[in-house]
Design an enzyme around this catalytic site. Structure first.
Site, PDB file in Angstrom:
ATOM      1  N   SER A  45       0.819  -1.213   0.000  1.00  0.00           N
ATOM      2  CA  SER A  45       0.000   0.000   0.000  1.00  0.00           C
ATOM      3  C   SER A  45       0.849   1.258   0.000  1.00  0.00           C
ATOM      4  O   SER A  45       0.326   2.357  -0.197  1.00  0.00           O
ATOM      5  CB  SER A  45      -0.923   0.014   1.223  1.00  0.00           C
ATOM      6  OG  SER A  45      -0.149  -0.004   2.415  1.00  0.00           O
ATOM      7  N   GLU A  50      -6.373  -1.300  -6.995  1.00  0.00           N
ATOM      8  CA  GLU A  50      -5.430  -0.490  -7.767  1.00  0.00           C
ATOM      9  C   GLU A  50      -4.444  -1.401  -8.479  1.00  0.00           C
ATOM     10  O   GLU A  50      -3.826  -2.262  -7.844  1.00  0.00           O
ATOM     11  CB  GLU A  50      -4.660   0.463  -6.851  1.00  0.00           C
ATOM     12  CG  GLU A  50      -5.494   1.574  -6.252  1.00  0.00           C
ATOM     13  CD  GLU A  50      -4.676   2.469  -5.343  1.00  0.00           C
ATOM     14  OE1 GLU A  50      -4.839   3.689  -5.421  1.00  0.00           O
ATOM     15  OE2 GLU A  50      -3.872   1.942  -4.545  1.00  0.00           O
ATOM     16  N   ASN A  61      -4.518   6.690  -1.699  1.00  0.00           N
ATOM     17  CA  ASN A  61      -3.902   7.348  -0.541  1.00  0.00           C
ATOM     18  C   ASN A  61      -3.421   8.750  -0.877  1.00  0.00           C
ATOM     19  O   ASN A  61      -3.426   9.639  -0.014  1.00  0.00           O
ATOM     20  CB  ASN A  61      -2.745   6.501  -0.001  1.00  0.00           C
ATOM     21  CG  ASN A  61      -3.232   5.348   0.852  1.00  0.00           C
ATOM     22  OD1 ASN A  61      -4.255   5.447   1.522  1.00  0.00           O
ATOM     23  ND2 ASN A  61      -2.519   4.240   0.817  1.00  0.00           N
ATOM     24  N   HIS A  97      -3.155  -3.761  -5.532  1.00  0.00           N
ATOM     25  CA  HIS A  97      -3.475  -3.263  -4.195  1.00  0.00           C
ATOM     26  C   HIS A  97      -4.966  -3.387  -3.908  1.00  0.00           C
ATOM     27  O   HIS A  97      -5.777  -2.633  -4.443  1.00  0.00           O
ATOM     28  CB  HIS A  97      -3.021  -1.804  -4.076  1.00  0.00           C
ATOM     29  CG  HIS A  97      -3.282  -1.223  -2.721  1.00  0.00           C
ATOM     30  ND1 HIS A  97      -3.546   0.123  -2.517  1.00  0.00           N
ATOM     31  CD2 HIS A  97      -3.334  -1.800  -1.484  1.00  0.00           C
ATOM     32  CE1 HIS A  97      -3.738   0.329  -1.237  1.00  0.00           C
ATOM     33  NE2 HIS A  97      -3.621  -0.807  -0.588  1.00  0.00           N
TER      34      HIS A  97
END
Length: 512
Positions: free
Chosen positions: A123, A156, A194, A144
């Site tokens: 991550s 992802e 993120n 991900h």
């Protein structure tokens, strides 16, 4: 490298929460999964976790017992993470440590066929850096998933700089088979989700640093006015500062101290003090048995609305009229009138002075977002306290909750939303992801009411730009400089979600 083919044999390495979630999802999708872990006890726990989760699915009526038994049978144990047993793809979900992941990939490459895809569920680490130890780094990529994997529908796909196109196609087909949604992210700090999520929490922390409002008021505004699922401080408490602070700091440093991504000076002290959030019983809120404790009740002063109001904002006038409050219909406010304005991208004081309004009797009301359940009243140090109390009572008389905050260079909801949109626009401008993938990823993984670029279009890109320009001008802080993506699209009348014409479009057209 390898032709895109339906994935059948999958090895998942790491039997923690992520690894078992990935294994369950793939098995539910009809794939044969071999689950491995260096710790046999952890592997036992992981298989038990899958069984318990499937039992909960059956009890909840989401899965029938026969199907659950079939899914469980498709997940079998593998004695060693690096066993030479053939498979189509390995997905690792081991500890988030670069050298551990590199060592695993190096061993896997030595025992598996050259066309076996190696995927990392990292991550935060660079996919390229993990794959750099391989003789054939083109076989590796990031895949991900988000926790809890069976319910979080986003994945992802992150190619490294040397990942083969065919490997990306293979991973895309794998995700499609699960029914989850794949988005393509660039191998940069924070990837897509993120990175995009920084706009929300970093601006909330900035508001707290400036003393505009406390965590509970900012959270309430985020939930009720912007319709966010969780307030930013509730989110930080849920994640835990031991997780959030390293992510915030690594993304900021990874982009060479980009001001838009700047973390808060408030966090390190709270981290060192053990105020991590739910897991320690105290963070921005206090918890007991994992449940947030209600705040101490604060008596609210209620005063009679015995003064007229003046506003030239039609929606504010309609709200006050509906509550039975007298609203003056004159060009300028009378001598006793409470003045309400709804500035965008400017402080209440600056707007009142610009318009020649009586500053001591002027308050601000948030102009962006949903005002059906909560109104935000902005007050400044020079306000007559009696005026502020009457204004609060009048707004409460509309049947809505009222948050009282300090005046700042823009409203709380304005600042949160502008930061969310500007961060996403920066991602689009740098071509780190497509506008469609940005909108999809943020909506599915972060639970925003809509994608950030679509949100900016719905509110009005010109309004977002007005707020950002105003913040930048008043504060001088480069965190508020508007992305060129927004500036250009406002100038051209394009939607923020519109990728626009690119050089490759011209080249392709010229070759026809």
């Amino acid at each position: 490298m390898t032709e895109s083919r339906p994935p059948v044999r999958v090895r998942v390495v790491g039997a923690g929460a992520m690894g078992t979630g990935i294994a369950q999802l793939l098995a539910t999708s009809g794939m044969e999964v071999r689950l491995a872990d260096a710790d046999p006890t952890a592997l036992d726990r992981g298989l038990d976790r899958i069984g318990a989760q499937l039992a909960r699915e059956v009890a909840g009526g989401r899965l029938d017992p026969a199907t659950a038994a079939e899914v469980s049978a498709r997940v079998t144990r593998l004695g060693s993470p690096t066993a030479p047993e053939p498979c189509d793809v390995v997905i690792e979900a081991v500890v988030e440590d670069l050298e551990v992941k590199r060592s695993l990939f190096r061993e896997l490459e030595s025992v598996l066929a050259p066309n076996t895809v190696l995927a990392t569920n990292t991550s935060s680490l660079s996919v390229t850096a993990i794959a750099a130890v391989l003789d054939r780094p083109e076989r590796a990529l990031g895949l991900h998933f988000f926790n809890p994997v069976p319910r979080m529908r986003l994945v992802e796909i992150i190619p490294g700089v040397r990942t083969a196109t065919s490997v990306v196609d293979f991973a895309t087909a794998l995700v499609a088979r699960t029914g989850h949604v794949a988005v393509r992210a660039t191998d940069t700090p924070g990837f897509l989700v993120n990175h995009a999520g920084r706009g929300y929490v970093t601006e909330a922390l900035q508001l707290l640093e400036e003393g505009i409002a406390g965590p509970a008021e900012i959270d309430a505004i985020a939930r009720d006015v912007l319709r966010m699922r969780m307030g930013p401080f509730e989110l930080l408490d849920l994640t835990g500062l031991d997780v959030s602070v390293p992510v915030l700091e690594s993304i900021w440093t990874g982009f060479y101290a980009e001001p838009r991504l700047r973390p808060s000076t408030l966090l390190r002290g709270r981290l060192h003090g053990g105020l991590l959030g739910r897991k320690t019983g105290e963070g921005f809120y206090r918890y007991r048995d994992g449940a947030k404790l209600p705040p101490e009740p604060v008596p609210v002063a209620t005063v009679p609305v015995d003064r007229p109001f003046w506003t030239d904002d039609p929606s504010l006038a309609a709200l006050l009229d509906g509550a039975g409050t007298r609203v003056e219909r004159t060009g300028q406010p009378g001598e006793r009138a409470v003045v309400l304005i709804a500035p965008e991208g400017v402080s209440v004081v600056a707007e009142a002075r610009r318009r020649g309004l009586p500053v001591r009797r002027t308050c601000g009301v948030e102009s962006i977002g949903d005002s059906t359940t909560r109104l935000v009243l902005a007050i400044h140090p020079g306000l007559d306290p009696e005026v502020g109390r009457v204004a609060r009572s009048a707004l409460a008389g509309t049947g809505r909750e009222v948050s009282v905050v300090r005046d700042g260079p823009a409203g709380v909801a304005q600042r949160l939303l502008a930061s969310i949109v500007n961060t996403a626009a920066g991602i689009a401008q740098a071509r780190l992801a497509t506008p469609d993938d940005i909108n999809t990823a943020v909506r599915l993984a972060l639970g925003y009411p809509t994608g950030p670029l679509a949100w900016g279009d719905r509110v009005g890109a010109d309004r977002i730009l007005t707020v950002l320009d105003g913040l930048f001008t008043q504060t001088g802080d480069p965190r508020y400089r508007p992305s060129r993506w927004i500036v250009e699209r406002v100038a051209l009348g394009l939607a923020l979600a519109d990728p626009g014409t690119a050089p490759e479009d011209i080249v392709a057209a010229g070759g026809e």
